[in-house]
Design a protein around this motif. Sequence first.
Motif, PDB file in Angstrom:
ATOM      1  N   SER A  90      -1.524   2.990  -2.320  1.00 14.19           N
ATOM      2  CA  SER A  90      -2.716   2.184  -2.074  1.00 14.19           C
ATOM      3  C   SER A  90      -2.340   1.045  -1.122  1.00 14.19           C
ATOM      4  O   SER A  90      -1.506   0.196  -1.450  1.00 14.19           O
ATOM      5  CB  SER A  90      -3.263   1.629  -3.395  1.00 14.19           C
ATOM      6  N   LEU A  91      -2.951   1.024   0.051  1.00 13.07           N
ATOM      7  CA  LEU A  91      -2.587   0.081   1.100  1.00 13.07           C
ATOM      8  C   LEU A  91      -3.577  -1.089   1.146  1.00 13.07           C
ATOM      9  O   LEU A  91      -4.790  -0.898   1.129  1.00 13.07           O
ATOM     10  CB  LEU A  91      -2.561   0.786   2.460  1.00 13.07           C
ATOM     11  N   THR A  92      -3.033  -2.270   1.216  1.00 16.74           N
ATOM     12  CA  THR A  92      -3.833  -3.483   1.151  1.00 16.74           C
ATOM     13  C   THR A  92      -4.453  -3.832   2.500  1.00 16.74           C
ATOM     14  O   THR A  92      -4.017  -3.381   3.557  1.00 16.74           O
ATOM     15  CB  THR A  92      -2.967  -4.668   0.711  1.00 16.74           C
ATOM     16  N   GLY A  93      -5.475  -4.676   2.440  1.00 17.92           N
ATOM     17  CA  GLY A  93      -5.987  -5.318   3.644  1.00 17.92           C
ATOM     18  C   GLY A  93      -5.128  -6.530   3.952  1.00 17.92           C
ATOM     19  O   GLY A  93      -4.074  -6.747   3.349  1.00 17.92           O
ATOM     20  N   GLY A  94      -5.571  -7.327   4.896  1.00 19.12           N
ATOM     21  CA  GLY A  94      -4.793  -8.510   5.232  1.00 19.12           C
ATOM     22  C   GLY A  94      -5.577  -9.766   4.863  1.00 19.12           C
ATOM     23  O   GLY A  94      -6.806  -9.773   4.922  1.00 19.12           O
ATOM     24  N   PRO A  95      -4.934 -10.829   4.499  1.00 16.06           N
ATOM     25  CA  PRO A  95      -3.519 -10.925   4.169  1.00 16.06           C
ATOM     26  C   PRO A  95      -3.201 -10.103   2.924  1.00 16.06           C
ATOM     27  O   PRO A  95      -3.993 -10.032   2.001  1.00 16.06           O
ATOM     28  CB  PRO A  95      -3.310 -12.415   3.907  1.00 16.06           C
ATOM     29  N   SER A  96      -2.034  -9.495   2.933  1.00 14.87           N
ATOM     30  CA  SER A  96      -1.671  -8.539   1.899  1.00 14.87           C
ATOM     31  C   SER A  96      -1.617  -9.185   0.515  1.00 14.87           C
ATOM     32  O   SER A  96      -1.134 -10.294   0.352  1.00 14.87           O
ATOM     33  CB  SER A  96      -0.307  -7.943   2.240  1.00 14.87           C
ATOM     34  N   ARG A 165       0.546  13.958  -3.199  1.00 11.15           N
ATOM     35  CA  ARG A 165       0.750  12.603  -2.673  1.00 11.15           C
ATOM     36  C   ARG A 165      -0.462  12.219  -1.831  1.00 11.15           C
ATOM     37  O   ARG A 165      -0.875  12.962  -0.943  1.00 11.15           O
ATOM     38  CB  ARG A 165       2.017  12.519  -1.822  1.00 11.15           C
ATOM     39  N   ALA A 166      -1.030  11.038  -2.111  1.00  6.08           N
ATOM     40  CA  ALA A 166      -2.225  10.564  -1.418  1.00  6.08           C
ATOM     41  C   ALA A 166      -1.984   9.176  -0.860  1.00  6.08           C
ATOM     42  O   ALA A 166      -1.117   8.431  -1.343  1.00  6.08           O
ATOM     43  CB  ALA A 166      -3.425  10.533  -2.371  1.00  6.08           C
ATOM     44  N   VAL A 167      -2.775   8.818   0.141  1.00  2.00           N
ATOM     45  CA  VAL A 167      -2.738   7.463   0.694  1.00  2.00           C
ATOM     46  C   VAL A 167      -4.172   6.992   0.875  1.00  2.00           C
ATOM     47  O   VAL A 167      -5.020   7.721   1.392  1.00  2.00           O
ATOM     48  CB  VAL A 167      -1.949   7.412   2.022  1.00  2.00           C
ATOM     49  N   ALA A 168      -4.452   5.794   0.391  1.00  2.00           N
ATOM     50  CA  ALA A 168      -5.786   5.214   0.488  1.00  2.00           C
ATOM     51  C   ALA A 168      -5.632   3.745   0.830  1.00  2.00           C
ATOM     52  O   ALA A 168      -4.613   3.123   0.544  1.00  2.00           O
ATOM     53  CB  ALA A 168      -6.558   5.374  -0.820  1.00  2.00           C
ATOM     54  N   GLY A 169      -6.656   3.174   1.455  1.00  2.00           N
ATOM     55  CA  GLY A 169      -6.562   1.764   1.794  1.00  2.00           C
ATOM     56  C   GLY A 169      -7.902   1.188   2.152  1.00  2.00           C
ATOM     57  O   GLY A 169      -8.858   1.900   2.468  1.00  2.00           O
ATOM     58  N   LEU A 170      -7.968  -0.137   2.090  1.00  2.17           N
ATOM     59  CA  LEU A 170      -9.192  -0.837   2.418  1.00  2.17           C
ATOM     60  C   LEU A 170      -8.961  -1.764   3.603  1.00  2.17           C
ATOM     61  O   LEU A 170      -7.887  -2.329   3.763  1.00  2.17           O
ATOM     62  CB  LEU A 170      -9.711  -1.613   1.203  1.00  2.17           C
ATOM     63  N   SER A 171      -9.963  -1.862   4.460  1.00  2.00           N
ATOM     64  CA  SER A 171      -9.923  -2.766   5.600  1.00  2.00           C
ATOM     65  C   SER A 171      -8.737  -2.434   6.513  1.00  2.00           C
ATOM     66  O   SER A 171      -8.630  -1.318   7.011  1.00  2.00           O
ATOM     67  CB  SER A 171      -9.891  -4.206   5.096  1.00  2.00           C
ATOM     68  N   MET A 172      -7.812  -3.367   6.708  1.00  2.00           N
ATOM     69  CA  MET A 172      -6.604  -3.073   7.484  1.00  2.00           C
ATOM     70  C   MET A 172      -5.882  -1.873   6.881  1.00  2.00           C
ATOM     71  O   MET A 172      -5.331  -1.028   7.602  1.00  2.00           O
ATOM     72  CB  MET A 172      -5.682  -4.296   7.499  1.00  2.00           C
ATOM     73  N   GLY A 174      -7.286   0.573   5.402  1.00  5.75           N
ATOM     74  CA  GLY A 174      -8.022   1.781   5.741  1.00  5.75           C
ATOM     75  C   GLY A 174      -7.492   2.391   7.026  1.00  5.75           C
ATOM     76  O   GLY A 174      -7.364   3.619   7.148  1.00  5.75           O
ATOM     77  N   PHE A 175      -7.195   1.509   7.996  1.00  9.91           N
ATOM     78  CA  PHE A 175      -6.522   1.993   9.207  1.00  9.91           C
ATOM     79  C   PHE A 175      -5.175   2.607   8.838  1.00  9.91           C
ATOM     80  O   PHE A 175      -4.831   3.707   9.272  1.00  9.91           O
ATOM     81  CB  PHE A 175      -6.300   0.871  10.213  1.00  9.91           C
ATOM     82  N   GLY A 176      -4.387   1.877   8.027  1.00  7.91           N
ATOM     83  CA  GLY A 176      -3.068   2.361   7.662  1.00  7.91           C
ATOM     84  C   GLY A 176      -3.114   3.716   6.986  1.00  7.91           C
ATOM     85  O   GLY A 176      -2.297   4.599   7.277  1.00  7.91           O
ATOM     86  N   ALA A 177      -4.068   3.911   6.076  1.00  6.60           N
ATOM     87  CA  ALA A 177      -4.173   5.179   5.359  1.00  6.60           C
ATOM     88  C   ALA A 177      -4.468   6.324   6.323  1.00  6.60           C
ATOM     89  O   ALA A 177      -3.828   7.382   6.274  1.00  6.60           O
ATOM     90  CB  ALA A 177      -5.257   5.080   4.288  1.00  6.60           C
ATOM     91  N   MET A 178      -5.447   6.131   7.193  1.00  8.67           N
ATOM     92  CA  MET A 178      -5.783   7.189   8.145  1.00  8.67           C
ATOM     93  C   MET A 178      -4.632   7.448   9.112  1.00  8.67           C
ATOM     94  O   MET A 178      -4.297   8.600   9.419  1.00  8.67           O
ATOM     95  CB  MET A 178      -7.051   6.810   8.899  1.00  8.67           C
ATOM     96  N   SER A 195     -14.032   0.789   4.161  1.00  9.35           N
ATOM     97  CA  SER A 195     -14.325  -0.255   5.150  1.00  9.35           C
ATOM     98  C   SER A 195     -13.162  -0.387   6.129  1.00  9.35           C
ATOM     99  O   SER A 195     -12.733  -1.487   6.475  1.00  9.35           O
ATOM    100  CB  SER A 195     -14.599  -1.604   4.471  1.00  9.35           C
ATOM    101  N   GLY A 196     -12.654   0.745   6.589  1.00 11.36           N
ATOM    102  CA  GLY A 196     -11.454   0.739   7.402  1.00 11.36           C
ATOM    103  C   GLY A 196     -11.706   0.495   8.884  1.00 11.36           C
ATOM    104  O   GLY A 196     -12.748   0.845   9.427  1.00 11.36           O
TER     105      GLY A 196
END
Length: 346
Positions: A90-96, A165-172, A174-178, A195-196
């Motif tokens: 799970s990848l965070t937005g910024g600031p992390s 194995r999965a990757v997901a993220g929001l905002s920043m 979301g870019f990282g996950a894709m 909201s990536g």
Amino acid sequence: MWARVCAGAAAVATAVSVLGAAPAQAAEPGPAPSFTDGFGLTQVEPVKGDGADLTLTVTTPNLSGKHWIRIFLPEGYAADPAKRWPVLYSLTGGPSQQADPAVIPALRSNKMITVIPDGGQKGWYADWKMQNTALGAAKWESFHIKQVVPFIDANLRTLTDRKHRAVAGLSMGGFGAMHYAEAYPELFGHVASMSGAIDFGLADMRGAVLATELNLPNWPCAAGSAAGCADYGPTVDSDAIFGTPYFWGDQIWNAVNPASTANLKKLANTSIALYTGNQGLDMATATATGNVRNYLTNLGIPIQRFVAYGNGANWGTTCDGNHSYGCWIPSYADYIPILESNFAAA
């Protein structure tokens, strides 16, 4: 574009229950597992937490300073030492942040391990073009892919094939996950963006990266943020992360653009989920997410789950359609059961 909104625990419970997904019931956690240094990661502080929620602090030559890795283990992890588990990154937005307290009930699952690695105040899940800024070494992609993933597999009982194995993220994130799902399809079989910033063909998306580089908190500050405007740390050169953002000499931007045809084709065998509102800052992510949906459709690549929740009126009681955890909480509450089903089917 990446400001934070914290919701109260009662609101979180309501948002989750509206979507029919109950948060995991806490049980007495087992002992925290031990971790052995490796893959360039060195633990510099004792493990914090318990056998269910723990945080490691590490150093790496790829990044300046100390960095954290937060891990949620399923309740049955310690009780069944022969069992291996799927993993969500799970990848965070910024600031992390390690995880906004309000989102944890929706994010945790007793059917998978969840790993939340430090994403930096403005790491952008990239090995920066410039390594001599005020932030020093900034090879975030190498940290996550070449170090964190194999470190987790070496220290925890994980299922290591892409289907688990999965990757997901929001905002920043979301870019990282894709970006990670496209760049490393052999690692990730499932991806979700909430909201990536997933179309670098849009000036708004490039402007968001610039705002974090130049630490312009008033531009990306979400209206009504309980946490106030974000602080993205020391100002760095506008070309520091991906090089010049202008539509000439922008080879790096184009190479990592999640919306490019070449990159989207790499998701042909990946389960994809996309979420976005359309209010405030999510007006830009709505355009980006809609573009990606259309491009995938034109390529004949299916999307497992697409939710454009608009102003949030039908997306839980905490969501107003804006760029905030008030909407990301029900989005995670919606996505985690889908991912659990995907893992079970695999």
